[in-house]
Design a protein around this motif. Structure first.
Motif, PDB file in Angstrom:
ATOM      1  N   UNK A 185      -1.708  32.353 -14.054  1.00  0.00           N
ATOM      2  CA  UNK A 185      -1.757  31.877 -15.922  1.00  0.00           C
ATOM      3  C   UNK A 185      -1.394  30.721 -15.869  1.00  0.00           C
ATOM      4  N   UNK A 186      -2.092  29.800 -17.224  1.00  0.00           N
ATOM      5  CA  UNK A 186      -1.613  29.058 -17.547  1.00  0.00           C
ATOM      6  C   UNK A 186      -0.925  29.098 -19.017  1.00  0.00           C
ATOM      7  N   UNK A 187      -0.574  28.780 -20.087  1.00  0.00           N
ATOM      8  CA  UNK A 187      -0.591  27.925 -21.144  1.00  0.00           C
ATOM      9  C   UNK A 187      -0.988  29.338 -21.859  1.00  0.00           C
ATOM     10  N   UNK A 188       0.136  30.874 -21.292  1.00  0.00           N
ATOM     11  CA  UNK A 188      -0.642  31.757 -22.139  1.00  0.00           C
ATOM     12  C   UNK A 188      -1.957  32.868 -21.834  1.00  0.00           C
ATOM     13  N   UNK A 189      -2.873  32.157 -20.751  1.00  0.00           N
ATOM     14  CA  UNK A 189      -4.018  33.122 -20.106  1.00  0.00           C
ATOM     15  C   UNK A 189      -3.954  32.912 -18.645  1.00  0.00           C
ATOM     16  N   UNK A 190      -4.684  33.732 -18.673  1.00  0.00           N
ATOM     17  CA  UNK A 190      -5.310  33.719 -16.901  1.00  0.00           C
ATOM     18  C   UNK A 190      -6.352  33.013 -16.498  1.00  0.00           C
ATOM     19  N   UNK A 191      -6.312  31.897 -15.484  1.00  0.00           N
ATOM     20  CA  UNK A 191      -7.176  31.233 -15.282  1.00  0.00           C
ATOM     21  C   UNK A 191      -8.086  31.282 -14.219  1.00  0.00           C
ATOM     22  N   UNK A 192      -7.689  32.026 -13.154  1.00  0.00           N
ATOM     23  CA  UNK A 192      -8.053  32.620 -12.666  1.00  0.00           C
ATOM     24  C   UNK A 192      -7.491  33.909 -11.254  1.00  0.00           C
ATOM     25  N   UNK A 193      -7.662  34.563 -11.091  1.00  0.00           N
ATOM     26  CA  UNK A 193      -7.336  36.078 -10.613  1.00  0.00           C
ATOM     27  C   UNK A 193      -8.923  36.501  -9.660  1.00  0.00           C
ATOM     28  N   UNK A 219     -10.232  28.537  -3.460  1.00  0.00           N
ATOM     29  CA  UNK A 219      -9.437  28.407  -4.842  1.00  0.00           C
ATOM     30  C   UNK A 219     -10.219  27.438  -5.984  1.00  0.00           C
ATOM     31  N   UNK A 220     -11.104  28.033  -7.396  1.00  0.00           N
ATOM     32  CA  UNK A 220     -12.104  27.266  -8.136  1.00  0.00           C
ATOM     33  C   UNK A 220     -10.892  27.126  -8.392  1.00  0.00           C
ATOM     34  N   UNK A 221      -9.871  27.645  -9.125  1.00  0.00           N
ATOM     35  CA  UNK A 221      -9.655  26.316 -10.690  1.00  0.00           C
ATOM     36  C   UNK A 221      -9.066  25.266  -9.719  1.00  0.00           C
ATOM     37  N   UNK A 222      -8.601  24.159 -10.431  1.00  0.00           N
ATOM     38  CA  UNK A 222      -7.777  22.837 -10.262  1.00  0.00           C
ATOM     39  C   UNK A 222      -6.415  23.158 -10.806  1.00  0.00           C
ATOM     40  N   UNK A 223      -6.217  23.773 -11.809  1.00  0.00           N
ATOM     41  CA  UNK A 223      -4.806  24.307 -11.611  1.00  0.00           C
ATOM     42  C   UNK A 223      -4.409  25.107 -10.324  1.00  0.00           C
ATOM     43  N   UNK A 224      -5.141  25.924  -9.940  1.00  0.00           N
ATOM     44  CA  UNK A 224      -4.569  26.896  -8.998  1.00  0.00           C
ATOM     45  C   UNK A 224      -4.140  25.861  -7.963  1.00  0.00           C
ATOM     46  N   UNK A 225      -4.948  25.174  -7.061  1.00  0.00           N
ATOM     47  CA  UNK A 225      -5.152  24.156  -5.816  1.00  0.00           C
ATOM     48  C   UNK A 225      -3.937  23.161  -5.927  1.00  0.00           C
TER      49      UNK A 225
END
Length: 335
Positions: A231-239, A249-255
């Motif tokens: 979760x980032x800034x109120x939304x799911x960005x990867x699951x 890990x696809x999202x840059x925030x997750x990595x």
């Protein structure tokens, strides 16, 4: 809706009215949790994790509002359509929550025994003797020695780890189907953290409960969940299923979160990676991808909000320029 879903959340949106303007703390979040499964929700402080679960539990302050299109289903029933009497017997015996800080969640002027026994007397109609006997059994189950003596103590007489175990005993006392744990190991030392998390996993599996685990630590969800949502800034960005997420890990925030986590195999005194910048101001969020101002891999498309799309078997992602490099396996993090 999935026929096996114990809890399903659809398009959950929560706003707060503040002197600076309206803050959208949770923005269109949807997920489903099956009976007996464990879902980890991960993100930095301020990402909206706690607001999400407090919205589910109907524990919001007066300045909060939930979208009329938002829906929470428990075991196939829309919680919003339940009568007040039904809701009273939903929170506690069916859905229970472990709060982040046991010292503030526990009543400082009531004995431990009463705080564990009273919900059982109210919801399960047990006698005082039955409830106190069960309270002692629960304290023993969560690893507290000399449980009979502890029943007559107050929260301030216990250590932080013991207070957290008491919180777990209260949460499972009415034998719920779903347990929500909001940062259950905050402020505990590493050894106690591991004990508490192992205990939660053992209880969840023994009782076939659904577990919703809220944390900022990817290392925690790697060992204790079946599925992870970032979760980032109120939304799911990867699951994705836990193993899938840590392998790809696809999202840059997750990595970036993973690089910020201490690794068991790291060289001593290695500097930890930190994510540049700060989370966005949710009163005036960026017009495009909300992570773009902190991302090192932005492209032109990042000026437009990314759609949250399926990229594989049960793997969803919201990123215009996803990471395509597989994450190296690290025994200190990845199962």
């Amino acid at each position: 809706m999935s026929g096996n879903a114990l809890l399903e959340v659809r398009d959950l949106t929560t706003r707060f009215d503040t002197p600076k303007g309206s803050v959208c703390a949770v923005n269109g979040v949807s997920f489903a949790l099956e009976r007996g499964a464990a879902l980890g929700i991960v993100g930095e402080s301020g990402s909206g994790k706690s607001v999400l679960v407090r919205t589910i539990m109907n524990l919001l302050p007066e300045n909060a509002s939930v979208s009329t299109e938002s829906r929470v289903f428990y075991d196939g029933c829309d919680v919003a359509t339940m009568a007040p009497e039904e809701k009273q017997h939903l929170w506690g015996p069916r859905i229970s929550m472990i709060f982040q800080d046991p010292m503030t969640a526990l009543n400082p002027v009531r004995k431990i025994g009463a705080q564990i026994a009273d919900p059982q007397r109210y919801h399960l109609h047990r006698t005082k003797r039955q409830a106190w006997d069960n309270a002692a059994d629960l304290l023993a189950q969560v690893g507290i020695s000399d449980p009979r003596r502890r029943l007559d103590q107050y929260p301030h007489e216990l250590s932080g780890g013991m207070r957290q175990r008491v919180m777990i005993a209260i949460a499972i006392g009415c034998e719920p189907d779903l347990l929500i744990a909001d940062e259950p190991t905050t402020a505990l030392d590493v050894t106690v953290q591991r004990q508490i998390l192992d205990l939660l996993t053992e209880i969840q599996r023994d009782r076939d409960m659904g577990l919703l685990l809220i944390t900022h630590d990817l290392g925690v969800v790697a060992q204790h969940t079946d599925h992870v949502a970032v979760m980032y800034a109120g939304s799911f960005v990867e699951s994705a299923p836990t193993g899938t997420l840590f392998r790809n890990m696809g999202h840059r925030y997750t990595s970036a979160l993973l690089r910020s986590t201490p690794h068991a195999g790291a060289v001593p005194h290695t500097r930890l990676h930190s994510i540049a910048g700060r989370p966005p101001d949710l009163v005036n969020p960026p017009s495009g991808c909300r992570f773009a101002p902190r991302c090192e891999h932005t492209v032109r498309d990042c000026r437009v909000p990314p759609a949250y799309l399926s990229v594989g078997d049960a793997h969803r992602l919201a990123c215009h320029n996803p990471n395509t490099t597989q994450v190296p396996r690290d025994e200190g993090i990845v199962r």
